[in-house]
Design a protein around this motif. Structure first.
Motif, PDB file in Angstrom:
ATOM      1  N   SER A  26      21.738   2.961  40.931  1.00  0.00           N
ATOM      2  CA  SER A  26      20.660   2.018  41.233  1.00  0.00           C
ATOM      3  C   SER A  26      19.785   2.539  42.367  1.00  0.00           C
ATOM      4  CB  SER A  26      21.243   0.651  41.594  1.00  0.00           C
ATOM      5  OG  SER A  26      22.006   0.715  42.786  1.00  0.00           O
ATOM      6  N   LYS A  27      20.394   3.255  43.301  1.00  0.00           N
ATOM      7  CA  LYS A  27      19.636   3.850  44.408  1.00  0.00           C
ATOM      8  C   LYS A  27      18.654   4.894  43.885  1.00  0.00           C
ATOM      9  CE  LYS A  27      21.416   6.253  47.910  1.00  0.00           C
ATOM     10  NZ  LYS A  27      22.294   6.655  49.032  1.00  0.00           N
ATOM     11  N   ALA A  28      19.114   5.681  42.904  1.00  0.00           N
ATOM     12  CA  ALA A  28      18.231   6.701  42.323  1.00  0.00           C
ATOM     13  C   ALA A  28      17.055   6.055  41.600  1.00  0.00           C
ATOM     14  CB  ALA A  28      19.022   7.580  41.365  1.00  0.00           C
ATOM     15  N   VAL A  29      17.312   4.934  40.904  1.00  0.00           N
ATOM     16  CA  VAL A  29      16.241   4.236  40.179  1.00  0.00           C
ATOM     17  C   VAL A  29      15.236   3.634  41.152  1.00  0.00           C
ATOM     18  CG1 VAL A  29      15.738   2.297  38.643  1.00  0.00           C
ATOM     19  CG2 VAL A  29      17.709   3.776  38.192  1.00  0.00           C
ATOM     20  N   ILE A  30      15.745   2.969  42.197  1.00  0.00           N
ATOM     21  CA  ILE A  30      14.857   2.329  43.176  1.00  0.00           C
ATOM     22  C   ILE A  30      14.016   3.359  43.914  1.00  0.00           C
ATOM     23  CG2 ILE A  30      14.828   0.963  45.301  1.00  0.00           C
ATOM     24  CD1 ILE A  30      17.335  -0.462  44.266  1.00  0.00           C
ATOM     25  N   ALA A  31      14.629   4.532  44.165  1.00  0.00           N
ATOM     26  CA  ALA A  31      13.922   5.557  44.945  1.00  0.00           C
ATOM     27  C   ALA A  31      12.634   6.015  44.285  1.00  0.00           C
ATOM     28  CB  ALA A  31      14.843   6.752  45.170  1.00  0.00           C
ATOM     29  N   VAL A  32      12.597   6.027  42.958  1.00  0.00           N
ATOM     30  CA  VAL A  32      11.407   6.525  42.264  1.00  0.00           C
ATOM     31  C   VAL A  32      10.438   5.396  41.909  1.00  0.00           C
ATOM     32  CG1 VAL A  32      12.611   8.520  41.318  1.00  0.00           C
ATOM     33  CG2 VAL A  32      12.598   6.376  40.036  1.00  0.00           C
ATOM     34  N   PRO A  36       7.458   2.839  42.378  1.00  0.00           N
ATOM     35  CA  PRO A  36       6.236   2.862  43.195  1.00  0.00           C
ATOM     36  C   PRO A  36       6.307   1.832  44.321  1.00  0.00           C
ATOM     37  CG  PRO A  36       5.709   2.795  40.852  1.00  0.00           C
ATOM     38  CD  PRO A  36       7.173   2.531  40.970  1.00  0.00           C
ATOM     39  N   GLY A  37       5.797   2.217  45.479  1.00  0.00           N
ATOM     40  CA  GLY A  37       5.727   1.306  46.610  1.00  0.00           C
ATOM     41  C   GLY A  37       6.993   1.216  47.434  1.00  0.00           C
ATOM     42  N   THR A  38       8.045   1.903  47.037  1.00  0.00           N
ATOM     43  CA  THR A  38       9.299   1.870  47.793  1.00  0.00           C
ATOM     44  C   THR A  38       9.185   2.776  49.017  1.00  0.00           C
ATOM     45  OG1 THR A  38      10.523   1.558  45.744  1.00  0.00           O
ATOM     46  CG2 THR A  38      11.778   2.181  47.681  1.00  0.00           C
ATOM     47  N   LEU A  39       9.467   2.215  50.196  1.00  0.00           N
ATOM     48  CA  LEU A  39       9.375   2.992  51.430  1.00  0.00           C
ATOM     49  C   LEU A  39      10.652   3.808  51.620  1.00  0.00           C
ATOM     50  CD1 LEU A  39       8.081   3.789  54.131  1.00  0.00           C
ATOM     51  CD2 LEU A  39       9.126   1.732  55.136  1.00  0.00           C
ATOM     52  N   ILE A  40      10.509   5.114  51.677  1.00  0.00           N
ATOM     53  CA  ILE A  40      11.648   6.004  51.920  1.00  0.00           C
ATOM     54  C   ILE A  40      11.202   7.116  52.858  1.00  0.00           C
ATOM     55  CG2 ILE A  40      13.273   7.649  50.915  1.00  0.00           C
ATOM     56  CD1 ILE A  40      13.187   6.026  48.344  1.00  0.00           C
ATOM     57  N   ASP A  41      11.863   7.219  54.005  1.00  0.00           N
ATOM     58  CA  ASP A  41      11.585   8.289  54.966  1.00  0.00           C
ATOM     59  C   ASP A  41      12.928   8.812  55.457  1.00  0.00           C
ATOM     60  OD1 ASP A  41      10.834   9.997  56.969  1.00  0.00           O
ATOM     61  OD2 ASP A  41       9.493   8.599  57.977  1.00  0.00           O
ATOM     62  N   LEU A  42      13.389   9.890  54.835  1.00  0.00           N
ATOM     63  CA  LEU A  42      14.712  10.430  55.177  1.00  0.00           C
ATOM     64  C   LEU A  42      14.773  10.938  56.602  1.00  0.00           C
ATOM     65  CD1 LEU A  42      15.658  12.361  51.911  1.00  0.00           C
ATOM     66  CD2 LEU A  42      16.482  10.141  52.654  1.00  0.00           C
ATOM     67  N   ALA A  43      13.674  11.447  57.097  1.00  0.00           N
ATOM     68  CA  ALA A  43      13.674  12.030  58.446  1.00  0.00           C
ATOM     69  C   ALA A  43      13.940  10.981  59.514  1.00  0.00           C
ATOM     70  CB  ALA A  43      12.346  12.732  58.707  1.00  0.00           C
ATOM     71  N   ALA A  44      13.429   9.756  59.303  1.00  0.00           N
ATOM     72  CA  ALA A  44      13.560   8.705  60.319  1.00  0.00           C
ATOM     73  C   ALA A  44      14.498   7.588  59.872  1.00  0.00           C
ATOM     74  CB  ALA A  44      12.181   8.126  60.634  1.00  0.00           C
ATOM     75  N   PHE A  45      15.210   7.764  58.779  1.00  0.00           N
ATOM     76  CA  PHE A  45      16.099   6.725  58.231  1.00  0.00           C
ATOM     77  C   PHE A  45      15.339   5.422  57.989  1.00  0.00           C
ATOM     78  CE2 PHE A  45      19.312   9.310  60.573  1.00  0.00           C
ATOM     79  CZ  PHE A  45      20.126   9.620  59.516  1.00  0.00           C
ATOM     80  N   ARG A  46      14.120   5.530  57.532  1.00  0.00           N
ATOM     81  CA  ARG A  46      13.310   4.336  57.293  1.00  0.00           C
ATOM     82  C   ARG A  46      13.336   3.988  55.806  1.00  0.00           C
ATOM     83  NH1 ARG A  46       7.524   5.187  59.175  1.00  0.00           N
ATOM     84  NH2 ARG A  46       7.397   2.960  58.635  1.00  0.00           N
ATOM     85  N   GLY A  47      13.355   2.707  55.534  1.00  0.00           N
ATOM     86  CA  GLY A  47      13.408   2.232  54.163  1.00  0.00           C
ATOM     87  C   GLY A  47      14.635   1.371  53.957  1.00  0.00           C
ATOM     88  N   ILE A  88      16.401   0.671  51.321  1.00  0.00           N
ATOM     89  CA  ILE A  88      17.455   1.260  50.502  1.00  0.00           C
ATOM     90  C   ILE A  88      18.328   2.209  51.310  1.00  0.00           C
ATOM     91  CG2 ILE A  88      15.963   3.151  49.701  1.00  0.00           C
ATOM     92  CD1 ILE A  88      18.791   1.378  47.737  1.00  0.00           C
ATOM     93  N   ILE A  89      17.716   2.888  52.281  1.00  0.00           N
ATOM     94  CA  ILE A  89      18.502   3.790  53.135  1.00  0.00           C
ATOM     95  C   ILE A  89      19.423   2.986  54.040  1.00  0.00           C
ATOM     96  CG2 ILE A  89      18.369   5.534  54.959  1.00  0.00           C
ATOM     97  CD1 ILE A  89      15.773   6.500  53.757  1.00  0.00           C
ATOM     98  N   GLN A  90      18.918   1.864  54.587  1.00  0.00           N
ATOM     99  CA  GLN A  90      19.739   1.020  55.457  1.00  0.00           C
ATOM    100  C   GLN A  90      20.948   0.468  54.687  1.00  0.00           C
ATOM    101  OE1 GLN A  90      18.966   0.539  58.696  1.00  0.00           O
ATOM    102  NE2 GLN A  90      17.070   1.731  58.622  1.00  0.00           N
ATOM    103  N   ILE A  91      20.682  -0.029  53.475  1.00  0.00           N
ATOM    104  CA  ILE A  91      21.773  -0.578  52.648  1.00  0.00           C
ATOM    105  C   ILE A  91      22.770   0.518  52.284  1.00  0.00           C
ATOM    106  CG2 ILE A  91      22.321  -1.646  50.426  1.00  0.00           C
ATOM    107  CD1 ILE A  91      19.627  -3.057  50.569  1.00  0.00           C
ATOM    108  N   SER A  92      22.276   1.702  52.018  1.00  0.00           N
ATOM    109  CA  SER A  92      23.139   2.817  51.641  1.00  0.00           C
ATOM    110  C   SER A  92      24.092   3.198  52.759  1.00  0.00           C
ATOM    111  CB  SER A  92      22.283   4.023  51.254  1.00  0.00           C
ATOM    112  OG  SER A  92      23.103   5.096  50.858  1.00  0.00           O
ATOM    113  N   LEU A  93      23.625   3.131  53.998  1.00  0.00           N
ATOM    114  CA  LEU A  93      24.486   3.465  55.136  1.00  0.00           C
ATOM    115  C   LEU A  93      25.633   2.454  55.261  1.00  0.00           C
ATOM    116  CD1 LEU A  93      21.773   4.469  57.766  1.00  0.00           C
ATOM    117  CD2 LEU A  93      23.445   5.992  56.690  1.00  0.00           C
ATOM    118  N   VAL A  94      25.320   1.177  55.024  1.00  0.00           N
ATOM    119  CA  VAL A  94      26.367   0.155  55.088  1.00  0.00           C
ATOM    120  C   VAL A  94      27.353   0.336  53.932  1.00  0.00           C
ATOM    121  CG1 VAL A  94      26.829  -2.322  54.971  1.00  0.00           C
ATOM    122  CG2 VAL A  94      24.838  -1.488  56.241  1.00  0.00           C
ATOM    123  N   GLU A  95      26.821   0.556  52.718  1.00  0.00           N
ATOM    124  CA  GLU A  95      27.692   0.768  51.557  1.00  0.00           C
ATOM    125  C   GLU A  95      28.562   1.995  51.740  1.00  0.00           C
ATOM    126  OE1 GLU A  95      29.082   2.224  47.710  1.00  0.00           O
ATOM    127  OE2 GLU A  95      27.718   3.263  49.087  1.00  0.00           O
ATOM    128  N   GLY A  96      28.017   3.031  52.346  1.00  0.00           N
ATOM    129  CA  GLY A  96      28.788   4.256  52.561  1.00  0.00           C
ATOM    130  C   GLY A  96      30.007   4.028  53.430  1.00  0.00           C
TER     131      GLY A  96
END
Length: 392
Positions: free
Chosen positions: A163-169, A171-182, A184-192
């Protein structure tokens, strides 16, 4: 303490390190290869999560690409551990995952880079976990409670990453790996962090349950022949004997090897062991459905039958005697023939105890040997049989 990305990564590092250490300690006691792979997987997550902290220092190649590559590697090790646990073989095509990940390094530094990187990373992890869950699918009674829990934990973990892979692509989804922004990234850290705990517990429970079952199985088996031992027979015999009735008689066959001592004396105890194993294999291959067989000790074996008849007993006994005599004659030349004597009992009422039944078989076996060996003495103890005896 706020659950910011740095805090969640630090928590994941601590949990993964503890899981790696605990599984490594379990491996020292159990020596299961699956535990070693799983421990290595959590150790890899520890290193990868530590490297991910370098993003805040601007070291993006190591903090993003290399750290996420280690996350994929960790889940690949989890899959290898599951394959060892289920005794499955993986094709070499699974190594292509690393080739795919290495190709991501060639992506240009464009605004959509974070989306593609996160989607690719998530999809690879998802495929690995869904495959591991598939390997753990139930088959007969071989899937333990712990393994069943592990299967569903990995299934949920793989579905989350898909589901993370689907959401990532999207449109309009905020994802910034460098700054941990977005989000989906926040939820992923908790799930991890949660996944680390659940996966580690399920993995430990799976291997421990299998170890306990293995110990229980070994305790019930004769170490040489792998047939049940007397203690295990006493536990399982009631399931056969309690069903005995006039319509469904029961039977016992006590089997002893004639002139077994001469094999040990002439060829050594290793040869005697080989002969015992050969007899146990003959018994196992001839055993009717619902019957029980055990080695009582030395060269003495017992078979318990349900829904028996004098014809079935004599047919089974004759088959065993002929096959065993042929095997022994071809393998060992002795002054006297190595054969089988069998004392059998046919009854239509449950015996008072297994010990009493074996005692009756001993008496019939003694009569068989006294009559010249290499024969069966069948005692019909049914009410209608009035304790008749038959020799063959």
């Amino acid at each position: 303490m706020a659950l910011d990305p740095t805090t969640m990564l630090t928590l994941s590092i601590a949990l993964a390190a503890a899981a790696a250490l605990y599984l490594a300690i379990e491996w020292r006691h159990v020596r299961g290869a699956s535990l070693l792979f799983w421990s290595a997987g959590f150790a890899t997550i520890t290193i990868g999560s530590t490297l991910a902290l370098l993003r805040s220092s601007g070291i993006l190649l190591i903090g993003i690409w290399f750290a996420n590559g280690l996350l994929v590697t960790a889940h690949w090790l989890f899959l290898l551990g599951v394959a060892r646990f289920t005794e499955s073989r993986l094709s070499r095509g699974w190594y292509l995952i690393f080739v795919i990940w290495a190709a991501l390094l060639l992506l240009p530094n464009e605004p959509w880079w974070s989306k593609v990187m996160l989607a690719s990373n998530s999809l690879l992890v998802s495929v690995l976990m869904l495959k591991a869950s598939l390997l753990l699918r139930p088959h007969g009674t071989s899937l333990s409670v712990g393994a069943g829990q592990l299967r569903y934990v990995l299934l949920f973990h793989g579905a989350f990453y898909f589901s993370k892979a689907v959401i990532a692509v999207m449109p309009g989804t905020l994802i910034d790996l460098a700054a941990f922004r977005g989000e989906i990234i926040q939820i992923s850290l908790v799930e991890g962090a949660m996944a680390i705990m659940f996966i580690a517990l399920a993995m430990t429970g799976s291997e421990r349950y299998r170890r306990e079952k293995r110990i229980e199985r070994l305790a019930a088996r004769d170490p040489l022949t792998a047939l049940y031992n007397r203690r295990a027979l006493e536990v399982r015999a009631p399931r056969v004997l309690d069903d005995v009735s006039g319509e469904r008689p029961g039977a016992s066959l006590l089997i002893d090897i004639d002139n077994f001592k001469s094999v040990n004396d002439l060829f050594g105890h290793t040869a005697g062991d080989r002969l015992l194993v050969a007899l146990s294999e003959l018994i196992r291959s001839s055993l009717p459905e619902g019957a029980l067989a055990a080695r009582l000790g030395g060269d003495e074996f017992v078979i318990l039958l349900r829904d028996a008849s004098s014809e079935r007993i004599e047919a089974l006994a004759s088959s065993l005697r002929e096959q065993f005599h042929r095997t022994a004659a071809q393998t060992f030349e002795t002054p006297e023939a190595v054969t089988l004597s069998i004392g059998a009992s046919l009854f239509d009422q449950p015996p008072s105890s297994l010990a009493a039944l074996i005692e009756q078989g001993d008496a019939a076996l003694y009569e068989s040997k006294r009559a010249g060996r290499d024969r069966i003495r069948l005692v019909d103890r049914r009410v209608a049989g009035s304790k008749t005896t038959r020799h063959s």
